[in-house]
Design an enzyme around this catalytic site. Structure first.
Site, mmCIF file in Angstrom:
data_model
loop_
_atom_site.group_PDB
_atom_site.id
_atom_site.type_symbol
_atom_site.label_atom_id
_atom_site.label_comp_id
_atom_site.label_asym_id
_atom_site.label_seq_id
_atom_site.Cartn_x
_atom_site.Cartn_y
_atom_site.Cartn_z
ATOM 1 N N LYS A 103 0.858 -1.188 0.000
ATOM 2 C CA LYS A 103 0.000 0.000 0.000
ATOM 3 C C LYS A 103 0.893 1.236 0.000
ATOM 4 O O LYS A 103 2.071 1.187 0.377
ATOM 5 C CB LYS A 103 -0.924 0.024 1.221
ATOM 6 C CG LYS A 103 -0.216 0.058 2.593
ATOM 7 C CD LYS A 103 0.204 1.435 3.066
ATOM 8 C CE LYS A 103 0.979 1.385 4.382
ATOM 9 N NZ LYS A 103 1.737 2.619 4.645
ATOM 10 N N ASP A 118 -1.474 -1.237 10.228
ATOM 11 C CA ASP A 118 -1.864 -1.290 8.804
ATOM 12 C C ASP A 118 -2.560 -2.590 8.415
ATOM 13 O O ASP A 118 -3.100 -2.698 7.316
ATOM 14 C CB ASP A 118 -0.628 -1.148 7.895
ATOM 15 C CG ASP A 118 0.031 0.205 8.022
ATOM 16 O OD1 ASP A 118 -0.640 1.155 8.466
ATOM 17 O OD2 ASP A 118 1.224 0.311 7.679
#
Length: 274
Positions: free
Chosen positions: A10, A143
């Site tokens: 990401k 995350d």
């Protein structure tokens, strides 16, 4: 049984630090999946005993995949899953072809852990809800829930573990990542060096803003509050950043940068409205 799945990194389109609560900072961020050259490939199969193989840069107990499995095991016990269901985790052979660099702001370890939790739920047909998976993910790392969600674009709030899908044209195939070799950023050191410049009040406006608009109207220091402290604490990163054109943006606490594919120097002409 043998299952193979791919895990992609990401990037943080924006990352705004709000305030410190307890030991950690509250934040808001837009995370986008990037399907480019960088990816990890994870294979999971049944074996006689447990094994976890891969080019990892930490001891087994600190490995996010190992951590996720311990948390999962405890969760299944607390939900009174059968002994055989829990035991099945002790006979997994997991192998990771590791390509996403660590300490790069790309969520490499979290991506592997989130992907594993998501896929094991399907492989064993446990039918755990997204909320249950999220409760485990937040114990692995901030995350992780983004990767459990399987969203292409999402807003992250609280400490980064509260995830909400953001409906927009996906950028997953339109971004490229530059992860400098041998430049590692310590998230802890960067947060310690972070000094809030203003009282941040634009939370709702940022969370509504499309990612493409952010990239086309803001520069990298406006989008990521951790860029300045990262440059302060890391000379090697400072040298690299000074050579990069304006089209490059900073992900997480670094050291990776990203840009829209086919953008030239000076592509960002308008100024960010904060």
């Amino acid at each position: 049984m043998m299952h193979v799945f791919e895990v992609y990194p990401k990037v943080n389109i924006f990352l705004k630090i709000l305030h410190k609560e307890g030991a950690y900072h509250k934040l808001i961020s837009r995370m986008c999946l990037v399907k480019d050259k960088l990816k990890d490939i994870i294979s999971v199969k049944s074996a006689l005993s447990f094994s976890l193989k891969g080019d990892f840069d930490c001891p087994l107990e600190e490995n996010s995949l190992f951590k996720a499995l311990q948390i999962l095991k405890n969760f299944l016990k607390s939900k009174n899953f059968s002994h055989s269901a829990i035991k099945s985790l002790d006979t997994l052979a997991i192998e990771v072809e590791k390509n996403i660099p660590t300490q790069a702001g790309l969520g490499g370890g979290s991506a592997d852990a989130g992907g594993l939790l998501y896929h094991l739920n399907h492989i064993f047909d446990w039918r755990l809800s997204l909320e249950e998976l999220y409760s485990m993910g937040s114990l692995v790392g901030a995350d992780t829930n983004f990767f459990i969600s399987q969203h292409k674009s999402a807003n992250a709030t609280s400490y980064g573990e509260v995830i909400e899908n953001f409906e927009e044209e996906p950028l997953e195939n339109r971004l490229e990542i530059y992860a400098p070799n041998h430049v590692f950023c310590s998230t802890k050191a960067i947060y310690q060096a972070y000094k809030p410049e203003t009282c941040f009040s634009q939370t709702k406006e940022w969370l509504k803003k499309p990612s493409l608009e952010c990239l086309k109207t803001c520069d990298r220091s406006e989008l990521n509050d951790l860029l300045k402290p990262a440059l302060l604490t890391n000379q090697a990163l400072r040298d690299i950043e000074s050579e990069l054109g304006k089209e490059w943006f900073f992900s997480g606490s670094g050291s990776a940068f990203f840009r829209l594919k086919n953008t030239q120097k000076g592509a960002n002409e308008t100024h960010c409205q904060q």
